[in-house]
Each structure stands twice: as C-alpha cells, then as structure tokens.
Design a protein around this motif. Structure first.
Motif, PDB file in Angstrom:
ATOM      1  N   LYS A 252      40.983  14.301  29.426  1.00 30.22           N
ATOM      2  CA  LYS A 252      40.163  14.852  28.437  1.00 30.22           C
ATOM      3  C   LYS A 252      39.748  16.440  28.980  1.00 30.22           C
ATOM      4  O   LYS A 252      39.892  17.145  28.514  1.00 30.22           O
ATOM      5  CB  LYS A 252      38.864  14.088  28.202  1.00 30.22           C
TER       6      LYS A 252
ATOM      7  N   LEU B 200      23.239  17.141  22.081  1.00 30.97           N
ATOM      8  CA  LEU B 200      23.858  17.831  21.274  1.00 30.97           C
ATOM      9  C   LEU B 200      23.542  19.488  21.013  1.00 30.97           C
ATOM     10  O   LEU B 200      22.552  19.580  20.740  1.00 30.97           O
ATOM     11  CB  LEU B 200      24.364  17.210  19.815  1.00 30.97           C
TER      12      LEU B 200
ATOM     13  N   GLU C  67      33.196  17.464  25.545  1.00 31.39           N
ATOM     14  CA  GLU C  67      32.206  18.122  25.056  1.00 31.39           C
ATOM     15  C   GLU C  67      31.059  18.146  25.840  1.00 31.39           C
ATOM     16  O   GLU C  67      30.459  17.241  26.251  1.00 31.39           O
ATOM     17  CB  GLU C  67      31.842  17.366  23.654  1.00 31.39           C
TER      18      GLU C  67
ATOM     19  N   LYS D  25      27.435  18.626  27.137  1.00 34.23           N
ATOM     20  CA  LYS D  25      26.042  18.673  26.755  1.00 34.23           C
ATOM     21  C   LYS D  25      25.236  19.705  27.830  1.00 34.23           C
ATOM     22  O   LYS D  25      24.889  19.161  28.795  1.00 34.23           O
ATOM     23  CB  LYS D  25      25.465  17.591  26.611  1.00 34.23           C
TER      24      LYS D  25
ATOM     25  N   LYS E 143      39.251  18.762  26.083  1.00 33.89           N
ATOM     26  CA  LYS E 143      38.760  17.982  25.077  1.00 33.89           C
ATOM     27  C   LYS E 143      37.186  17.317  25.339  1.00 33.89           C
ATOM     28  O   LYS E 143      36.721  16.489  24.778  1.00 33.89           O
ATOM     29  CB  LYS E 143      39.640  16.579  24.778  1.00 33.89           C
TER      30      LYS E 143
END
Lengths: 122, 639
Positions: B344, B591, B351, B353, B349
C-alpha cells in the motif's frame, strides 16, 4: 432474551463465531445466522437483534448496504452493528462510518475480544 | 562630395575605362549600392533601381531614404538605431522590411557605414542592400512547418489561451475532446472543456493565482467532450507573460489519464482482494485453533488420567502443538499485514491520519506494547526524553509502529543489558533514537537492512524471525513526512537507530479570524430579516482555542455557533440538527476534514449544507473535488 445475528457468507466463519459465543449462548444468548446480505436484512427486520456482526463482502447485499438500510433508511433503533472485514483499506472505515455502523473490526480477530465486546454491549 | 560632383562621378564612371573594376562593382547584379547624405539619396546603382521597382536612378535621387521605408514610424525608428551606430564610426547591419515604388514590401539586409566619420559633418554614408526576401520567407515557412509538424504529431493536446479563450489548439486537442478539427474549438472559452460552470470557475480561481506568479500549474480533473462524455485528464499549464495582465496568456498541455486511473483502481482492488483472500482462511485457522486450545485446556485436560505417562505425554504434546499452530498463525497474520502495508505504501494507497502528539506519547505506548518481549529476554529499557519537546504532527499510530519495530529489533539482536530510547529536538524535527549493546551491524549491512526482505544473518544457520519488512516499512513512514532514518553501529558493541519526525507548526492567528468573520457576514449574513431565526453554524476543529475564538466571534456577529472537537461528534451533531453552515478544519485527528466533507456531500440529508474548510495547507484542489463551497487557507488567503 438478548439476540445476536451473525451474517457471513463463509460457513467456517459463521461456525467460528457461533463457537466463540458458545458460553454466552449457555447464559441465554440467542444466536441467529444469515448467509448473505438479503437474508441478514430480513432477519434484522424480523428479529431486531441487539447486536449484528456483518461481514462486508457478502452476496446479494454487502455489509455496507445492509447497515445503511438499517441505520439510515429504516432507522431501526437499538441495533448495534459491527462490520467485519478482511479488507485492509482505511477507506472502508469511511464507508463504514457513512453507512452508520457502530464499530468496525478487521479479521483475523481475537475471539476473546468478541466475547468481551458482546458482554460490554449487552 | 557635392551634387555636381556626384553626377559628375556617375558620368565619369560611365565613360571611364580605367575605372572598369569600380564600374563592374557598382553595376553588379548582386547587391544594391546607395550613397546618402543626411538621409538624402545622392547615388543609387542599377540594382537598387531594379530592387525598388523604379525606372531610372533619377527617379530616386534627391528624395530622402523615406521612400524606401514602409512608414514614417519605420523611417524614424530604424533611422535612430542606424545612425547611433554610424555616429560611433561603427558599421550598421540589420534586416529591414522595405517598400518598393508600387507599395509592395520585401525583406532586405542593410549594411552601411559612414563615408567620412572624421569630419564634423559626418553626413555621408554608403549602403549595401541585399534582397533576402525569398530566403526569409522560406525560413518562416520552414519554421512554421516545423512547429506545425510538432503540434500536429504531438501525443498531447496543446492549447494557447488568451483570457481563457482558446486561440490555438492542435490536432490532438481536438481528438481528445471529440471535435472534428481544432478550428471548431477556437474562439470559445475553456468552459466547453468543463463539466459544469462551477468547475470552470473553481479551477480558474485555483490556477490563475499560480500562473500570475509565473508558476507552473498542474491538476487532474474530469473533462467533457463535444458529445458530453467525460474523462479524466491531467493539465499542465504556464503563463507566457506572467508580468503582463496577470498571466492572461497561457499555454496548456492536456493528457488523457483514463488508463492511469484504471491502473490505480486495479492496484487498489488487487490489494484489497489479496488482503481479503489471505485473511479469510487465516481467520478460520486461528479462530478454531484458539477454541480447540481453550476447550482442551479447560474441559479435556482435567478429565485425563495423567498418571499414565503416555497419556500425559500425548496431552502435553497436543497442548504445545496447538500453541505452535496459534503462534504461527499470528506470525502469518503479521506477515500479511506487513506485506500489505508495504504494498500500500509503495502504491501510495495509505491514508494517513495526521494529528498532534508528543514524542513521550509514542515512546510510552511503544514501550508498553513491547514490554513482554523485554521481560522474556530479561532486558531493561531506559527512556530519556528531553523536556519541552515540540509536538509532532503526523500519523500517531504509524510512528508508534516505527518505534515498536526498532525496539523489537533491538531486543532481537541483544542478549543482555539495557536498551535506551531517546528523544530530543533537532531543528525542525524531533529526533528519536533506540540504542542497544547487541551484536551490532557490519558496515556493508548498514544500508542493506532498510531494503525489503533483507535480514542480517546467515539464512542457513540463523533462521530469521520476522518478515524482513519492518525496517523498509519504517523507512516509508519516516520518509513520507520528509524525515530520515538511519543506523550507526559497531560490530560486537551495539547499534543505534535514529529517525526524525516532523514538528507541529502553528496554524492561525486571531486577526485572521476577524477578517474571516467580516467576509462571512458580507456573503451570508446571520439574520435574513428582522425577526427571523439566526443562522446555525457548526465549528469542527480539534484545537480548543480556535474553536472557542471562532464561537465567540461568530456569536458576537449574530450567529448561533456550536462546537464539535472531532469528526464523530460532528457527524452525530449533524445527524440530529440542521445547520446552515459547517466550518471544518482539515487537520484533525482521525479522519481529516476532507473525509468528513466527503461523507456529508454524498449523503442526501446533508449534501446541501454549505461547508467552509479551514486549513493551513494548500489543499484547495482536494476540497474542490469533493464539492466544498469555499476553501479558506488559514491565515493566508480568502475566497
């Protein structure tokens, strides 16, 4: 009588979850099973379980869709939905949030964690 | 020379034989020769007469050289540059577009010099004229052909814009957007390439501020073809004249990136499929092994007749075999996680945080997570954290992962003594290090260990435990935030692993908030008319001081303001109450604000609520893609 619904298309996983919650079953917990999303939705509508374990990847309707239907459309109260996934994508956590899930767990999970969580919720 | 002398010269030249050479030169068919006195033509040869389309020299004599120029302007301007050279005694040489008797124009190469620079008068000059018209026009055609060939055969779309109007487009551009010919596109604004008016305007806002600064602008967006179909394109553009008119003239390159987006999606799908396929059977294996182990220990074992040696031996074997299955299953899980992590990360890829946290937090959590492996080996851990360390802004869990990794490695390669973990400030970074007195690392291996699947140790005798991916993953994490990770070591004495983490930088000041509120009042006043209910605003920001400040200022301005310190609480609040506006901080724990915005914009209940995003970073494009109304850059710019 408290009810738990286990929805997963893999029979081994259904069996595993059942066995994991065995002790609780002895204490009076009713365990319901569903093989796919559509069955899961029907079961939730009919039985209103206290907790639902939803696998995200299922035929007919996936976990996100079932959760969204229950939480956002039908707005059935007091159903604690736990999404189970083997997917490792954080974006799915976002999808999970959108669908209204109460919790998100990744596989493989520790059976003790499952038991602990169920006791906590009930 | 005076006039009489000049005509005398002409006459004399015509008649004289001894001046044949001079005659031949002057009357040659190749170059024109002209003599001028104070810009008046006093002699022209046959060639000049022919070049300029006159019938005889007499027609030209007595006139100023004005008759050779296209305009008064040229006569004056070109004259100025010519005579400045001449006055210095230098030769003047230039290409000029000149005019014939019939008004037609042609290109000439002029070279001239003063005939008598020493005389105070400096009035006379001699000129050579060469017709270079054909050559020049051929050159122009050739250049034009070359450019045309480049543009026509280009594999990318190229457009030249003037104030967003398409003034030139190449074949590929027409092809990309489904037009029959570039000409169809000319004259229109780039609006025809966009899916909506909103897109057209937002992109204009984003892009032209960069162009005006002379910067290159690059973005991905969905373009619209002539037939209405849409596709992903990559745009790169630059102003051709940033100093004038705010970069109104620009050149753009368009590329169809549909394939790249597909490949990207395939990567994502592949990673998640592999993840799912590998983890599902592993879940069964680990799950059932755990249950069997538990049942055996709790139910079966107590029932066995342990006095029988064989029974006891078998029972113990079963127990330990089950433990092996479980620990190997866990090891396999780690391996899958690591492999997927690195896949990833390499595919971009992950994400991240990002949030604020202290080095102390990371160190403490990592130490507690690894305490069991320390005690198993009887090793001690010493922590040395500097006071007043600046906070770190990054993905907290990933940094804990890095420290856990380094600690595990230290334990793995150390047999006795203590392992020390230090944290100190180092410029714009926080420097963390893990030191041990273990076996150390040889010089050749110091960089090798950060490569995938490379582990220290002979593969035949020292079976490595672990995946060989721990350090490469640490490297990806640290380098994602612009930091460095490295090791120093002495074989037999020990090693120290270092890495740097980015400091948290202050975002916004009170003054900017006041400006923001004023702007807000202008575009969306708190109360529409007297007696109606005040507008409801929700402030979502993890920074308490900013929240409080915003709330105060908004309420003072007449709005009703509520706060939410993080995304889940914000979403819950939004579910229960209809807000008129949401102010969202991009850099929040969990998020990011963009993810929350995405959720709101895609849900039918909340998609109509306007959102203003606050950020200290320039993520305008990301905000725009989701459909955020306005993007405010904290303390920097305003819509």
């Amino acid at each position: 009588m408290p009810k738990v619904l286990i929805a997963d298309d893999e029979p081994h996983i259904r069996l595993l979850m059942e066995q994991t919650l065995e002790d609780l079953e002895d204490e009076g917990l009713e365990i319901l099973l569903a093989e796919n999303g559509a069955e899961a939705l029907d079961s939730i509508k009919e039985n209103i379980p206290d907790i639902v374990f939803l696998d995200v990847m299922m035929p007919k309707m996936n976990g996100f869709e079932v959760c969204s239907e229950v939480k956002n459309n039908l707005k059935i109260p007091n159903v604690y939905i736990i999404l189970l996934t083997a997917k490792g994508q954080e974006i799915d956590k976002l999808k999970g949030m959108e669908s209204g899930a109460d919790m998100y767990m990744t596989k493989p999970f520790n059976p003790d964690d499952i038991v602990k969580k169920v006791r906590e919720i009930l | 020379m005076n006039n009489q002398a000049v005509s005398g010269l002409n006459h004399a030249l015509e008649l004289s034989n001894s001046n044949n050479l001079l005659l031949i030169f002057l009357e040659n068919p190749l170059v024109g020769v002209l003599l001028a006195r104070r810009r008046e033509i006093i002699y022209v040869n046959k060639k000049i007469v022919e070049m300029f389309g006159y019938d005889a020299p007499e027609e030209m004599l007595g006139n100023t050289t004005r008759i050779l120029y296209r305009s008064e302007k040229d006569f004056i301007e070109i004259g100025k540059s010519i005579y400045s050279s001449l006055n210095k005694g230098e030769e003047a040489r230039l290409e000029v577009l000149v005019k014939r008797k019939d008004g037609s124009e042609f290109w000439c190469l002029l070279s001239g010099k003063s005939a008598n620079p020493d005389e105070a008068d400096n009035a006379d000059s001699v000129w050579i004229f060469q017709d270079i018209d054909k050559m020049k026009r051929q050159k122009e055609i050739l250049e034009s052909n070359i450019y045309r060939a480049i543009l026509d055969n280009s594999l990318v779309g190229i457009v030249l814009l003037q104030k967003r109007h398409i003034i030139s487009a190449n074949k590929k551009m027409a092809e990309l957007f489904g037009y029959d010919a570039p000409e169809e596109m000319l004259g229109n604004t780039t609006r025809i390439l966009y899916c909506s008016e909103a897109d057209f305007e937002e992109v204009g806002r984003i892009v032209y501020s960069d162009l005006a600064k002379g910067k290159e602008s690059k973005l991905e967006l969905i373009g619209k073809r002539k037939n209405g179909s849409e596709f992903w394109c990559l745009l790169t553009g630059k102003s051709v004249n940033p100093d004038e008119a705010g970069g109104a003239d620009s050149v753009w390159i368009y590329q169809d990136i549909t394939k790249e987006k597909e490949v990207d999606m395939m990567k994502t799908d592949f990673i998640s499929t592999v993840s799912h396929e590998l983890r599902t059977p592993l879940t069964s294996i680990l799950g059932f092994a755990n249950i069997i182990s538990k049942k055996f220990k709790d139910v079966i074992y107590p029932l066995l007749v342990l006095e029988d040696k064989k029974t006891k031996k078998t029972a113990d074997q079963i127990e330990s075999n089950l433990d092996i299955i479980i620990s190997e299953g866990q090891r396999l899980t780690s391996l899958i996680n690591d492999v997927l992590d690195i896949a990833k990360m390499e595919a971009g890829k992950i994400e991240w945080k990002d949030e604020r946290f202290t080095a102390r937090y990371v160190v403490e959590h990592a130490v507690s997570a690894t305490s069991s492996i320390f005690s198993e080996k009887g090793l001690g851990i010493i922590t040395d954290i500097e006071d007043d360390l600046p906070e770190i802004f990054a993905d907290k869990d990933r940094f804990i992962q890095v420290v856990i990794n380094l600690l595990s490695n230290a334990v793995k390669f150390t047999d006795k003594g203590d392992i020390t973990i230090r944290a100190k400030s180092s410029g714009d970074f926080v420097l963390i290090s893990v030191s041990d007195n273990g076996m150390g690392i040889s010089k050749e291996n110091l960089t090798k260990i950060f490569e995938k699947f490379k582990q220290v140790g002979d593969t035949l005798t020292d079976k490595p435990k672990g995946t060989g991916l721990g350090l490469p993953i640490c490297k990806q994490i640290v380098e994602h935030y612009g930091g460095k990770i490295w090791a120093e070591s002495k074989e037999g004495e020990g090693s120290t692993f270092y890495f740097t983490a980015p400091r948290y930088a202050e975002k916004v000041g009170a003054a900017h908030i006041k400006d923001f509120i004023t702007q807000l009042k202008n575009s969306a006043p708190p109360v529409l008319n007297y007696g109606s209910v005040s507008k409801n605003i929700l402030i979502v920001d993890d920074d308490e001081s900013i929240r409080r400040l915003l709330k105060q200022e908004l309420e003072y301005a007449g709005y009703i303001a509520e706060e939410a310190p993080e995304r889940l609480e914000a979403l819950n609040k939004i579910k229960r109450k209809k807000y008129d506006l949401i102010i969202l901080d991009v850099m929040m724990p969990g998020l990011s604000g963009f993810d929350v915005a995405k959720v709101l914009k895609t849900s039918p209940d909340t998609m109509d609520i306007p959102i203003i995003i606050l950020s200290a970073a320039e993520d305008k494009q990301a905000g725009f893609k989701i459909g955020v109304e306005r993007h405010l850059v904290k303390g920097v710019e305003y819509p």
